[in-house]
Scaffold this motif. Structure first.
Motif, PDB file in Angstrom:
ATOM      1  N   TYR A 176       0.851  -1.187   0.000  1.00 47.38           N
ATOM      2  CA  TYR A 176       0.000   0.000   0.000  1.00 47.38           C
ATOM      3  C   TYR A 176       0.883   1.232   0.000  1.00 47.38           C
ATOM      4  O   TYR A 176       2.057   1.180   0.366  1.00 47.38           O
ATOM      5  CB  TYR A 176      -0.978   0.022   1.179  1.00 47.38           C
ATOM      6  N   THR A 177       0.311   2.315  -0.437  1.00 46.26           N
ATOM      7  CA  THR A 177       1.046   3.570  -0.542  1.00 46.26           C
ATOM      8  C   THR A 177       0.138   4.697  -0.061  1.00 46.26           C
ATOM      9  O   THR A 177      -1.070   4.509   0.102  1.00 46.26           O
ATOM     10  CB  THR A 177       1.517   3.808  -1.997  1.00 46.26           C
ATOM     11  N   GLY A 178       0.713   5.850   0.163  1.00 45.09           N
ATOM     12  CA  GLY A 178      -0.083   6.972   0.648  1.00 45.09           C
ATOM     13  C   GLY A 178       0.310   8.281   0.008  1.00 45.09           C
ATOM     14  O   GLY A 178       1.377   8.412  -0.597  1.00 45.09           O
ATOM     15  N   GLU A 179      -0.601   9.245   0.129  1.00 46.61           N
ATOM     16  CA  GLU A 179      -0.305  10.607  -0.301  1.00 46.61           C
ATOM     17  C   GLU A 179      -1.151  11.578   0.501  1.00 46.61           C
ATOM     18  O   GLU A 179      -2.278  11.271   0.896  1.00 46.61           O
ATOM     19  CB  GLU A 179      -0.546  10.798  -1.798  1.00 46.61           C
ATOM     20  N   TRP A 180      -0.568  12.726   0.785  1.00 49.73           N
ATOM     21  CA  TRP A 180      -1.296  13.790   1.457  1.00 49.73           C
ATOM     22  C   TRP A 180      -2.068  14.567   0.402  1.00 49.73           C
ATOM     23  O   TRP A 180      -1.483  15.040  -0.572  1.00 49.73           O
ATOM     24  CB  TRP A 180      -0.331  14.730   2.187  1.00 49.73           C
ATOM     25  N   THR A 181      -3.387  14.693   0.578  1.00 48.94           N
ATOM     26  CA  THR A 181      -4.171  15.502  -0.356  1.00 48.94           C
ATOM     27  C   THR A 181      -4.234  16.954   0.108  1.00 48.94           C
ATOM     28  O   THR A 181      -4.509  17.844  -0.683  1.00 48.94           O
ATOM     29  CB  THR A 181      -5.587  14.928  -0.545  1.00 48.94           C
ATOM     30  N   ASN A 182      -4.006  17.173   1.399  1.00 42.67           N
ATOM     31  CA  ASN A 182      -3.829  18.499   1.984  1.00 42.67           C
ATOM     32  C   ASN A 182      -3.214  18.291   3.365  1.00 42.67           C
ATOM     33  O   ASN A 182      -2.886  17.160   3.728  1.00 42.67           O
ATOM     34  CB  ASN A 182      -5.153  19.301   2.025  1.00 42.67           C
ATOM     35  N   ASP A 183      -3.058  19.342   4.151  1.00 44.77           N
ATOM     36  CA  ASP A 183      -2.382  19.223   5.451  1.00 44.77           C
ATOM     37  C   ASP A 183      -3.182  18.445   6.493  1.00 44.77           C
ATOM     38  O   ASP A 183      -2.652  18.109   7.549  1.00 44.77           O
ATOM     39  CB  ASP A 183      -2.043  20.607   6.009  1.00 44.77           C
ATOM     40  N   ARG A 184      -4.456  18.152   6.225  1.00 47.62           N
ATOM     41  CA  ARG A 184      -5.295  17.403   7.159  1.00 47.62           C
ATOM     42  C   ARG A 184      -5.685  16.021   6.668  1.00 47.62           C
ATOM     43  O   ARG A 184      -6.253  15.246   7.435  1.00 47.62           O
ATOM     44  CB  ARG A 184      -6.601  18.151   7.438  1.00 47.62           C
TER      45      ARG A 184
END
Length: 115
Positions: A91-99
């Motif tokens: 699995y991988t992740g990404e921040w779509t905004n600071d929250r």
């Protein structure tokens, strides 16, 4: 250079190690954690490839000092205590905004049923 005052020791340019551990409670909490399957996929007992988990925090974060995109499984495992829940082998992740952090299941092999 670092030197004590009044000067009693020679100057130094030594570098301190990185601090790790618990620095007390944080005002930031998880507001919601929502999982969804890819369009057209029905999963009754676990995650499918392409399943997403959207983690929303109570306020802006420093993004755990992680990159905006391409967050690895290892980095996510260090960020969250999964408590014996397996969300898949990749699995991988990404921040779509600071929250908001989005986690995408790439390979659900071995995943526990969502709880």
């Amino acid at each position: 250079n670092i030197r004590n005052y009044p000067p009693q020791c020679a100057e130094t340019s030594a570098t301190s190690g990185v601090l790790l551990g618990n620095f007390g409670s944080s005002p930031i909490t998880i507001s919601s954690w929502v999982a969804s399957a890819p369009a057209g996929i029905t999963t009754c007992g676990g995650f499918a490839s392409g399943s997403k988990m959207i983690v929303t925090f109570s306020q802006d974060t420093n993004r755990a000092h992680l990159p905006s995109t391409g967050i690895t499984r290892t980095q996510l495992d260090q960020l969250f205590a999964w408590n014996n829940i397996n969300v898949g082998s990749s699995y991988t992740g990404e921040w779509t905004n600071d929250r908001t952090l989005q986690i995408v299941i790439l390979d659900p092999f071995g995943a526990s049923p969502p709880q």
